[in-house]
Design a protein around this motif. Sequence first.
Motif, short mmCIF file in Angstrom:
data_model
loop_
_atom_site.label_atom_id
_atom_site.label_comp_id
_atom_site.label_asym_id
_atom_site.label_seq_id
_atom_site.Cartn_x
_atom_site.Cartn_y
_atom_site.Cartn_z
N ASP A 155 0.65 9.80 1.56
CA ASP A 155 1.83 9.23 0.90
C ASP A 155 1.45 8.61 -0.44
O ASP A 155 2.17 8.77 -1.44
CB ASP A 155 2.49 8.18 1.79
CG ASP A 155 3.14 8.77 3.04
OD1 ASP A 155 3.34 10.01 3.09
OD2 ASP A 155 3.44 7.99 3.97
N LEU A 156 0.34 7.87 -0.48
CA LEU A 156 -0.13 7.25 -1.71
C LEU A 156 -0.45 8.31 -2.77
O LEU A 156 -0.08 8.17 -3.93
CB LEU A 156 -1.37 6.40 -1.45
CG LEU A 156 -2.04 5.76 -2.67
CD1 LEU A 156 -1.09 4.78 -3.37
CD2 LEU A 156 -3.33 5.07 -2.27
N ALA A 164 -5.04 2.41 -5.57
CA ALA A 164 -4.15 3.22 -6.41
C ALA A 164 -4.81 3.57 -7.75
O ALA A 164 -4.64 4.68 -8.25
CB ALA A 164 -2.83 2.50 -6.63
N ALA A 213 -0.79 7.38 5.38
CA ALA A 213 -0.62 6.45 4.26
C ALA A 213 -1.37 6.96 3.03
O ALA A 213 -0.89 6.82 1.90
CB ALA A 213 -1.11 5.06 4.65
N THR A 214 -2.53 7.57 3.24
CA THR A 214 -3.30 8.13 2.14
C THR A 214 -2.55 9.28 1.49
O THR A 214 -2.45 9.36 0.27
CB THR A 214 -4.69 8.59 2.63
OG1 THR A 214 -5.40 7.45 3.14
CG2 THR A 214 -5.50 9.23 1.53
N GLU A 250 2.82 9.69 -4.08
CA GLU A 250 3.51 8.68 -4.89
C GLU A 250 2.86 8.54 -6.27
O GLU A 250 3.54 8.51 -7.29
CB GLU A 250 3.43 7.35 -4.14
CG GLU A 250 4.02 6.17 -4.86
CD GLU A 250 3.79 4.90 -4.03
OE1 GLU A 250 3.08 4.00 -4.54
OE2 GLU A 250 4.30 4.83 -2.90
N ARG A 251 1.54 8.47 -6.31
CA ARG A 251 0.83 8.31 -7.58
C ARG A 251 0.94 9.58 -8.43
O ARG A 251 1.07 9.49 -9.66
CB ARG A 251 -0.64 7.94 -7.36
CG ARG A 251 -0.87 6.60 -6.67
CD ARG A 251 -0.10 5.43 -7.29
NE ARG A 251 -0.32 5.35 -8.72
CZ ARG A 251 0.57 4.89 -9.60
NH1 ARG A 251 1.76 4.49 -9.19
NH2 ARG A 251 0.28 4.85 -10.88
N LEU A 258 -8.30 3.48 3.10
CA LEU A 258 -7.23 3.76 2.14
C LEU A 258 -7.76 3.46 0.73
O LEU A 258 -8.24 2.36 0.48
CB LEU A 258 -6.02 2.88 2.45
CG LEU A 258 -4.75 3.13 1.67
CD1 LEU A 258 -4.20 4.51 1.98
CD2 LEU A 258 -3.71 2.07 2.00
#
Length: 78
Positions: free
Chosen positions: A19-20, A69, A16-17, A23-24, A66
């Motif tokens: 992916d974040l 953002a 998830a990290t 994405e950012r 996590l």
Amino acid sequence: MRKVEVFGPGCKRCQATADLLAERAEALGVAVEITKVTDYTAIAKAGVAATPGIAIDGKLVHAGGLPEASAVDSWLRG
């Protein structure tokens, strides 16, 4: 291009990290190369006491949980 390393055993939080971060980076228009580091010796050597850990351009910026953002945005803008 920013070099980003995600340190962790490959758990869901680590994924998830990563992916974040991707994405950012895309949202900000920042080119990144994301590498997942799963070797426990390398994780310890990087100074990561809790996973996931994040290093950007060789500098450890986060360890454990996590990240928000907004923090990721700040790190990627550098």
